[in-house]
Write an enzyme that holds these catalytic residues in place. Structure first.
Site, PDB file in Angstrom:
ATOM      1  N   ASP A  44       0.809  -1.217   0.000  1.00 33.25           N
ATOM      2  CA  ASP A  44       0.000   0.000   0.000  1.00 33.25           C
ATOM      3  C   ASP A  44       0.844   1.270   0.000  1.00 33.25           C
ATOM      4  OD1 ASP A  44       0.977  -0.419   2.549  1.00 33.25           O
ATOM      5  OD2 ASP A  44      -0.964  -0.769   3.461  1.00 33.25           O
ATOM      6  N   ASP A  73      -7.260  -2.727  14.405  1.00 30.14           N
ATOM      7  CA  ASP A  73      -8.679  -2.952  14.102  1.00 30.14           C
ATOM      8  C   ASP A  73      -8.866  -4.117  13.124  1.00 30.14           C
ATOM      9  OD1 ASP A  73      -7.692  -1.922  11.756  1.00 30.14           O
ATOM     10  OD2 ASP A  73      -9.077  -0.229  11.625  1.00 30.14           O
ATOM     11  N   HIS A 113      -7.109  -4.578  10.251  1.00 33.96           N
ATOM     12  CA  HIS A 113      -6.860  -4.337   8.827  1.00 33.96           C
ATOM     13  C   HIS A 113      -5.607  -5.044   8.328  1.00 33.96           C
ATOM     14  CE1 HIS A 113      -4.721  -0.375  10.038  1.00 33.96           C
ATOM     15  NE2 HIS A 113      -3.788  -1.056   9.408  1.00 33.96           N
ATOM     16  N   GLU A 128      -9.591  -1.590   5.603  1.00 36.77           N
ATOM     17  CA  GLU A 128     -10.226  -1.301   6.886  1.00 36.77           C
ATOM     18  C   GLU A 128     -11.475  -2.175   7.075  1.00 36.77           C
ATOM     19  OE1 GLU A 128      -8.647   0.371   8.946  1.00 36.77           O
ATOM     20  OE2 GLU A 128      -8.190   2.427   8.374  1.00 36.77           O
TER      21      GLU A 128
END
Ligand code: GLP
Length: 266
Positions: free
Chosen positions: A68, A137, A139, A144
């Site tokens: 990314d 979280d 990801h 996400e």
């Protein structure tokens, strides 16, 4: 899913580097490697650099694809993932710069850039080994919670919580971009092998949900339960909320030597 628990993150990182090095050597150096950023893989990269400097490992024929990049940051920005990879790995090994791929966060045509990225992974023959970190979280890359489980490389909006967590790498929270280009979960799942690293107590809940929780888009990393060849490398703190810890330890310590990917090369 194979779960390997090491005493601390140093030992876990060394084991991860040994796994990558062994895979590179098995393939005579011709490996398509998916790479991750963040603090978690730093020691693994240092160990790979050490093995390279000791003449044990060459990256000459490796092709690398990063997960990314932040949108709006040029490759030269100190906060870009391109700079991160240059600093911690690419400038320290003999990889051909033309073989280092990272989505272009400055592209004026993000959609076209993502399609082009998918196409370059395909034309390289697909990713052999994808290294992954884990967001608190859940990801993967920057997928996400609520990301499509079959998503491809695309533009995503970061959650406030990820922007707050990643603010430590920027001067302030306001400087953290809102958008990113990230490989999708479907892209990651096509890698022939996935190797996920997660260290520290802050990751314990995300690790438990990924390995033992229900599979679903609310916890994107849980998609790895569907991967045929996924190794999760943990330290004791990140493994602390797993219910079947004893079983994972028994399986790992019972491996015959020929199956041990964690042993040093020297
Ligand atoms: C970022 C990256 C992820 C990484 C995650 C965890 O959001 N896009 O690829 O896995 O952070 O980072 P860290 O290793 O610093 O905890």
């Amino acid at each position: 899913m194979e779960v390997a628990i090491f005493k601390d993150s140093k030992l876990a990182s060394q084991a991860a580097a040994n796994l990558i090095a062994r895979t590179m050597i098995e393939r005579s150096g011709k490996l398509v490697l998916g790479l991750a950023t963040g603090s978690t893989p730093l020691d693994t990269y240092s160990e790979l650099v050490r093995l390279h400097r000791n003449g044990k490992l060459s990256f000459k024929s490796v092709r690398a694809f990063n997960l990314d990049e932040y949108v709006g940051l040029s490759g030269n920005s100190p906060h870009s993932y391109k700079t991160f990879m240059q600093t911690h790995l690419f400038s320290k090994v003999d990889i051909d710069p033309r073989h280092c791929h990272i989505p272009d966060g400055k592209s004026l045509d993000p959609r076209g850039e993502c399609l082009r990225y998918e196409e370059s992974i395909r034309s390289a023959g697909g990713i052999d080994l994808q290294l992954l970190g884990l967001g608190q979280d859940g990801h993967l890359g920057f997928n996400e919670p609520s990301s499509s489980l079959s998503s491809r490389t695309r533009l995503k909006t970061l959650t406030e919580s990820t922007r707050r967590t990643n603010a430590v790498h920027f001067g302030s929270h306001d400087e953290v971009p809102h958008h990113v280009l990230t490989m999708g979960l479907g892209t990651i799942m096509e890698a022939r092998r996935c190797v996920l690293l997660a260290f520290g107590e802050k990751k314990a809940d995300a690790v438990a949900r990924m390995v033992e929780g229900p599979l679903g888009a609310s916890h994107p990393a849980s998609i790895l339960q569907m991967h045929q060849n996924c190794t999760v490398i943990l330290d004791e703190t990140s493994a602390s909320q797993l219910k079947r810890q004893d079983y994972y330890r028994e399986v790992f310590s019972g491996k015959p030597e020929w199956q041990r990917w964690d042993l040093p090369l020297d």
